[in-house]
Design an enzyme around this catalytic site. Structure first.
Site, short mmCIF file in Angstrom:
data_model
loop_
_atom_site.label_atom_id
_atom_site.label_comp_id
_atom_site.label_asym_id
_atom_site.label_seq_id
_atom_site.Cartn_x
_atom_site.Cartn_y
_atom_site.Cartn_z
N SER A 60 37.47 44.18 33.46
CA SER A 60 36.16 44.44 34.07
C SER A 60 35.26 45.16 33.06
O SER A 60 34.97 44.61 32.01
CB SER A 60 36.34 45.25 35.36
N HIS A 72 35.25 40.50 35.56
CA HIS A 72 34.26 40.79 36.61
C HIS A 72 32.85 40.64 36.03
O HIS A 72 32.46 41.39 35.14
CB HIS A 72 34.44 42.22 37.14
N ASP A 77 41.76 46.56 40.55
CA ASP A 77 41.99 45.13 40.70
C ASP A 77 43.07 44.67 39.73
O ASP A 77 43.06 45.03 38.56
CB ASP A 77 40.69 44.36 40.44
#
Length: 357
Positions: free
Chosen positions: A173, A200, A296
């Protein structure tokens, strides 16, 4: 208190961003600037902790300003990007240069659409403020290589006899575009596995990221398409706004894109990808979690390890822009190797051997 300087050539955007940030108790907007030259003067005067920086500005554009900020002040910068093709390409370039993260300007009804990004803006500014000054590169001669044993001990190298089938999956991310630039170009073009990447990122930006990585790499890199085969020696970047999974069919592996929501709210989601890869029971899997906010990837990795036949790698804290996603997996006891970002490609390559015996 996180002290923020807002830089944008639009008076409307300066006010809206300032208003959004001021509503957060731990953020103080200490000033604004209309262009890069003005921003550099105000940084020296006001000493901000974090800067929000428009990508496209007159006098001195965001890219040139970012280079100066990193070179002179080493401060975390959140880029504010338009959704034009030029804006997307410039944003990817800024992330590679070292911007902390970015948000996108509204594309529809400006005042209504901007409120949609308020949460993202505040989250990124707070994370940037808590991260402190951007980390300088660490000498490769002094990097530690700690090993954390998994709580669930997976079978690492026992595929079904005669298959030799392998797959690599990566989740990242904040800080990911720059980290991927240090990993993907080092992978050999004849890697004996497909590589599937969750970064992301909003819709539209992942295509620019894939194009940039493809330009830098010997291995092929592309934005993934629904239904295509996942082939060895190719890196598939999940499109922003879609979830990606990998399934097995009669001919091999296939990429599937869908709009399913996940508990993490990320789309694409590393958890979603990892869970699908965990179901490929006759494949050896290499799972990598790199820099990023949140957790995540941890839940999906746990499911992969339960299914077995997985090697799990996390990026080290010292090379992460944000030590969130890797930290969550390490704390859960799911990681076999912790690697500096510069060493992750070598670790992947050693796991995915060119020939199986």
């Amino acid at each position: 208190m996180i002290r923020v300087l807002v830089v944008d050539d639009s008076a409307f955007m300066r006010k809206m961003i300032s208003d959004f940030l001021t509503e957060e108790k731990q953020i103080e907007v200490i000033g604004t600037a209309r262009n890069g030259e003005e921003a550099l003067k105000k940084i020296e005067l006001l000493k901000p902790d974090v800067i929000t920086l428009d990508v496209e500005m007159p006098v001195m554009n965001g890219t040139d300003t970012l280079r100066k900020i990193i070179e002179i002040y080493n401060l975390p910068v959140i880029m504010v990007s338009s959704q034009t093709e030029k804006g997307k390409e410039c944003t990817i370039n800024c992330l590679e240069i070292g911007a902390f993260d970015f948000i996108t300007k509204p594309s529809g009804s400006i005042s209504l659409d901007l409120y949609k990004i308020k949460e993202q803006l505040v989250e990124r500014v707070v994370a940037a403020g808590l991260s402190g000054k951007r980390k300088r590169p660490v000498s490769q001669t002094v990097r530690p290589e700690p090993i954390v044993r998994a709580v669930v001990k997976p079978e690492l190298s026992k595929p079904k006899p005669g298959t030799g089938r392998q797959i690599v999956c990566i989740g990242t991310s904040t800080g990911g575009p720059r980290a991927l630039q240090k990993v993907i170009p080092k992978l050999p073009k004849d890697l004996n596995a497909p590589v599937v990447v969750v970064q992301h990122m909003p819709e539209g930006f992942t295509a620019s990221l894939a194009d940039r990585l493809n330009h830098l790499s010997d291995i092929q890199v592309k934005e993934a398409k629904d239904g295509e085969a996942a082939l060895n020696g190719c890196v598939y970047i999940a499109p922003g706004g879609k979830n990606i999974s990998v399934i097995k069919n009669s001919e091999g592996l296939q990429v599937v894109l869908d709009n399913h929501d996940t508990p993490s709210r990320h789309k694409p989601s590393a958890d979603y990808l990892f869970r699908s890869v965990g179901k490929l029971t006759d494949y050896e899997k290499v799972a990598v979690i790199m820099t990023g906010m949140g957790s995540d990837g941890t839940a999906g990795l746990k499911d992969m390890l339960t299914a077995g036949n997985v090697k799990a790698i996390a990026e080290s804290e010292e090379s992460c822009v944000v030590y969130g996603m890797p930290k969550a997996a390490v704390k859960a006891g799911l990681i076999h190797e912790i690697k500096h970002v510069e060493d992750i490609a070598a670790s992947i390559t050693s796991c995915v051997k060119k020939e199986r015996v």
